[in-house]
Each structure stands twice: as structure tokens, then as C-alpha cells.
Design an enzyme around this catalytic site. Structure first.
Site, PDB file in Angstrom:
ATOM      1  N   TYR A   1       0.844  -1.199   0.000  1.00 17.99           N
ATOM      2  CA  TYR A   1       0.000   0.000   0.000  1.00 17.99           C
ATOM      3  C   TYR A   1       0.883   1.254   0.000  1.00 17.99           C
ATOM      4  O   TYR A   1       0.705   2.135  -0.842  1.00 17.99           O
ATOM      5  CB  TYR A   1      -0.935   0.001   1.215  1.00 17.99           C
TER       6      TYR A   1
HETATM    7  N1  LIG Z   1      -9.016   5.709   5.009  1.00 11.49           N
HETATM    8  C1  LIG Z   1      -7.788   6.128   5.220  1.00 11.49           C
HETATM    9  O1  LIG Z   1      -7.272   6.047   6.339  1.00 11.49           O
HETATM   10  C2  LIG Z   1      -6.993   6.732   4.091  1.00 11.49           C
HETATM   11  C3  LIG Z   1      -5.812   7.430   4.409  1.00 11.49           C
HETATM   12  C4  LIG Z   1      -5.065   7.971   3.369  1.00 11.49           C
HETATM   13  C5  LIG Z   1      -5.484   7.852   2.072  1.00 11.49           C
HETATM   14  N2  LIG Z   1      -6.635   7.160   1.795  1.00 11.49           N
HETATM   15  C6  LIG Z   1      -7.033   7.024   0.405  1.00 11.49           C
HETATM   16  O2  LIG Z   1      -8.264   7.667   0.204  1.00 11.49           O
HETATM   17  C7  LIG Z   1      -8.957   7.048  -0.883  1.00 11.49           C
HETATM   18  C8  LIG Z   1     -10.380   6.728  -0.463  1.00 11.49           C
HETATM   19  O3  LIG Z   1     -10.350   5.802   0.600  1.00 11.49           O
HETATM   20  P1  LIG Z   1     -11.499   5.725   1.726  1.00 11.49           P
HETATM   21  O4  LIG Z   1     -10.836   5.955   3.024  1.00 11.49           O
HETATM   22  O5  LIG Z   1     -12.656   6.546   1.341  1.00 11.49           O
HETATM   23  O6  LIG Z   1     -11.812   4.162   1.675  1.00 11.49           O
HETATM   24  P2  LIG Z   1     -13.052   3.394   1.053  1.00 11.49           P
HETATM   25  O7  LIG Z   1     -14.305   3.814   1.730  1.00 11.49           O
HETATM   26  O8  LIG Z   1     -12.680   1.953   1.097  1.00 11.49           O
HETATM   27  O9  LIG Z   1     -13.093   3.927  -0.434  1.00 11.49           O
HETATM   28  C9  LIG Z   1     -12.318   3.386  -1.457  1.00 11.49           C
HETATM   29  C10 LIG Z   1     -13.139   3.473  -2.710  1.00 11.49           C
HETATM   30  O10 LIG Z   1     -12.365   2.979  -3.800  1.00 11.49           O
HETATM   31  C11 LIG Z   1     -13.186   2.112  -4.544  1.00 11.49           C
HETATM   32  N3  LIG Z   1     -12.424   1.149  -5.328  1.00 11.49           N
HETATM   33  C12 LIG Z   1     -11.637   0.150  -4.906  1.00 11.49           C
HETATM   34  N4  LIG Z   1     -11.151  -0.524  -5.955  1.00 11.49           N
HETATM   35  C13 LIG Z   1     -11.655   0.060  -7.065  1.00 11.49           C
HETATM   36  C14 LIG Z   1     -11.533  -0.180  -8.451  1.00 11.49           C
HETATM   37  N5  LIG Z   1     -10.800  -1.194  -8.934  1.00 11.49           N
HETATM   38  N6  LIG Z   1     -12.184   0.630  -9.324  1.00 11.49           N
HETATM   39  C15 LIG Z   1     -12.948   1.642  -8.871  1.00 11.49           C
HETATM   40  N7  LIG Z   1     -13.131   1.912  -7.563  1.00 11.49           N
HETATM   41  C16 LIG Z   1     -12.480   1.125  -6.672  1.00 11.49           C
HETATM   42  C17 LIG Z   1     -14.053   1.411  -3.497  1.00 11.49           C
HETATM   43  O11 LIG Z   1     -15.162   0.832  -4.138  1.00 11.49           O
HETATM   44  P3  LIG Z   1     -15.883  -0.468  -3.536  1.00 11.49           P
HETATM   45  O12 LIG Z   1     -16.844   0.063  -2.523  1.00 11.49           O
HETATM   46  O13 LIG Z   1     -16.516  -1.070  -4.740  1.00 11.49           O
HETATM   47  O14 LIG Z   1     -14.817  -1.328  -2.950  1.00 11.49           O
HETATM   48  C18 LIG Z   1     -14.407   2.603  -2.617  1.00 11.49           C
HETATM   49  O15 LIG Z   1     -15.485   3.318  -3.119  1.00 11.49           O
HETATM   50  C19 LIG Z   1      -8.130   5.815  -1.248  1.00 11.49           C
HETATM   51  O16 LIG Z   1      -7.319   6.105  -2.352  1.00 11.49           O
HETATM   52  C20 LIG Z   1      -7.271   5.595  -0.022  1.00 11.49           C
HETATM   53  O17 LIG Z   1      -6.081   4.902  -0.326  1.00 11.49           O
HETATM   54  C21 LIG Z   1      -7.406   6.617   2.771  1.00 11.49           C
END
Ligand SMILES: NC(=O)c1ccc[n+]([C@@H]2O[C@H](COP(=O)([O-])OP(=O)(O)OC[C@H]3O[C@@H](n4cnc5c(N)ncnc54)[C@H](OP(=O)(O)O)[C@@H]3O)[C@@H](O)[C@H]2O)c1
Length: 272
Positions: free
Chosen positions: A155
Site C-alpha cells: 500500500y
Molecule cells: N481511510 C484512510 O485512512 C486513508 C488514508 C489515506 C489515504 N486514503 C485514500 O483515500 C482514498 C479513499 O479511501 P477511503 O478511506 O474513502 O476508503 P473506502 O471507503 O474503502 O473507499 C475506497 C473506494 O475505492 C473504490 N475502489 C476500490 N477498488 C476500485 C476499483 N478497482 N475501481 C474503482 N473503484 C475502486 C471502493 O469501491 P468499492 O466500494 O466497490 O470497494 C471505494 O469506493 C483511497 O485512495 C485511499 O487509499 C485513505
């Protein structure tokens, strides 16, 4: 933030998490939002909520790990709506655990979505952004792009790649004299969306609320900032890493809980 009313914004992975919240808030600020998700039902649900609140939104299915589908999707969006002016590369996945215990396919899938998918979407929509009077590319990376993340190595590596790509492209556009396109790289620490369920947030960096992060991202876009880093404390990481002897930095990362934060990662269950 009324300036969003002239924008058509495409957000990847906006059926859940901060993607969904960004879609709702941007629509609240007048943007026309192109909600994309792997599951069209999830995208439609978000669109319905936005429309019920009086906003403009459209649902499309997009799996960013399938770059072969992108041109067709872009052409369909052009035909039905027109070109976009803001692209938010938000889709992301994580698989935590001891490196060799996590199946290789999961490590590779992490790159396929977080790094390659992001690059493919950017490549597909770059012309839209360049032709827009004010284009903007927003890449969601992570604070783990500045550090080593034990139990989350693929990651972190995928997000290091995002920062390298995003920063290089921002400088390239400037070199090419393309001043109407801004690039913002977003690097938040842990956010309470469920993606990192089970982690132990490090000292000085408590679990962030999705609301705070999204407000910060929208502010960063409005101001055309190159980086949005949350919490602000995370900005000192690069400096500290640069000046402290390696052993001291490693010890600091361990003592503040950065190096062990992912040890207890559980993540989302399949149906969450
Ligand atoms: N949460 C944290 O602590 C954190 C911290 C730093 C950065 N981020 C980044 O922020 C972004 C959003 O994360 P989040 O925290 O909102 O988590 P999340 O709720 O799990 O959201 C991730 C989203 O990405 C979608 N996704 C996964 N694989 C995909 C694919 N192949 N094609 C299209 N969509 C896809 C998921 O869809 P599904 O529902 O279909 O799986 C979900 O809607 C990510 O890039 C993550 O790495 C998160």
C-alpha cells in the site's frame, strides 16, 4: 467555494468513503458530479442522494483496474454530458498483514488500482483537463507516501508511486507552459472510513474524520495547492526524515506507533 459551479467533476471510487463525501459536498457547492464506482448500484445511490438535495450528478460504472474500458467510458461521458474539468483519482485498496502471508495477487492488485489505475484515468482524461478553461487533477495519495509502513508495504509503495507521478506531472505541466491545469496531491493519515479498520492510530496523528479531510481537500482545490497534508503534523515527516540520522528516525517511528499501526489492521469486510 462557488467556483465549483462551472465544473464537471469525475471522481473514481465515489460510491463510498471520502469519494462519496467529496461528490456530495462538491455537488453542494454547485459542481456537476460524475459519480463512478465499480458497482453501478452504489454510484446510483449517491446520485439519488445528491439529486434529492437539489444537486447535479450522474452515475457511471468504472473499475479503474480495467484500463481497457476507459476510452469507451470517456466517449460515453463526452456524448452524454461533455468533457470534464476536474478529475479526482480517489479509488484505492489496501491489504494489510505480514508481507509473505498476504497473497501476491493482493499486493499486485494494490498497484493495479492505486497506482496504475490512477495513471490510466489521468491519461484518459488529461486532454479534457488541458482543454478546460480551468482544469484540475486531484490525486489521493496518503501520508504513508512519506514513510515506510510495516504490514502495509505494498500500500505504502503504491502511494509513493502516486506522489512521484503526481509531482512529476505537476512540474511537467509547468515546464510545458500549461498554466490552466493545477495538480493537487492529497496525503492524509488514517481516516475513519473503515478502509483501515483495526489500525492503532500513531501518537500525534489521531484518526481523522472524513468530514475534516474532505473540507481540507476542497479548500486545497479552491486554492490550487500542490499538496494537501492532514493532519498538519504529518508535514514535518519529510523534514525530520531528512535531518535525523536513520537509526533515530526508525526509533522515533517505532516509539510513536507509526511502525506498528498496521499490525492490527482488519479493513472492511466484503459486504461493507
Ligand atoms: N481511510 C484512510 O485512512 C486513508 C488514508 C489515506 C489515504 N486514503 C485514500 O483515500 C482514498 C479513499 O479511501 P477511503 O478511506 O474513502 O476508503 P473506502 O471507503 O474503502 O473507499 C475506497 C473506494 O475505492 C473504490 N475502489 C476500490 N477498488 C476500485 C476499483 N478497482 N475501481 C474503482 N473503484 C475502486 C471502493 O469501491 P468499492 O466500494 O466497490 O470497494 C471505494 O469506493 C483511497 O485512495 C485511499 O487509499 C485513505
Amino acid at each position: 467555494m462557488a467556483q465549483f459551479s462551472n465544473h464537471r467533476v469525475l471522481i473514481t471510487g465515489s460510491g463510498a468513503g471520502i469519494g462519496r463525501l467529496m461528490a456530495e459536498k462538491l455537488a453542494g457547492h454547485g459542481a456537476e458530479v460524475v459519480v463512478t464506482a465499480r458497482r453501478i448500484a452504489a454510484a446510483r445511490e449517491v446520485v439519488e442522494r445528491i439529486r434529492n438535495a437539489g444537486g447535479r450528478a450522474h452515475a457511471y460504472s468504472l473499475d479503474v483496474s480495467k484500463p481497457g474500458t476507459l476510452t469507451k467510458l470517456r466517449d460515453q461521458i463526452h456524448q452524454e454530458l461533455g468533457p470534464i474539468s476536474i478529475l479526482i483519482n480517489n479509488a484505492g485498496v489496501v491489504f494489510g498483514g505480514e508481507f509473505e502471508q498476504v497473497p501476491l495477487e493482493k499486493h499486485l492488485a494494490t498497484f493495479k488500482v492505486n497506482s496504475e489505475g490512477l495513471m490510466a484515468c489521468t491519461h484518459t482524461f488529461m486532454d479534457d483537463l488541458i482543454r478546460a478553461p480551468r482544469g484540475h487533477l486531484v490525486n489521493i495519495a496518503s501520508a504513508s507516501a512519506f514513510i515506510g509502513l510495516p504490514y502495509g508495504s505494498s500500500y505504502a509503495a503504491s502511494k509513493w508511486a502516486v506522489v512521484g507521478f503526481s509531482e512529476s506531472l505537476r512540474l511537467e505541466l509547468a515546464e510545458r507552459g500549461i498554466r490552466n491545469v493545477k495538480v493537487t496531491t492529497v496525503c492524509p493519515s488514517y481516516i475513519a472510513t473503515g478502509m483501515f479498520k483495526g489500525v492503532k492510530a500513531p501518537m500525534f496523528s489521531p484518526m481523522l474524520t472524513p468530514d475534516r479531510v474532505v473540507e481540507s481537500i476542497l479548500r486545497g482545490i479552491s486554492r490550487g495547492e500542490a499538496f494537501v497534508i492532514e493532519p498538519p503534523m504529518a508535514r514535518s515527516v519529510e523534514l525530520l526524515k531528512g535531518v535525523l540520522p536513520r537509526k533515530l528516525w526508525d526509533e522515533l517511528a517505532r516509539r510513536t506507533g507509526v511502525s506498528t499501526s498496521m499490525y492490527s489492521w482488519k479493513g472492511k469486510k466484503k459486504d461493507e
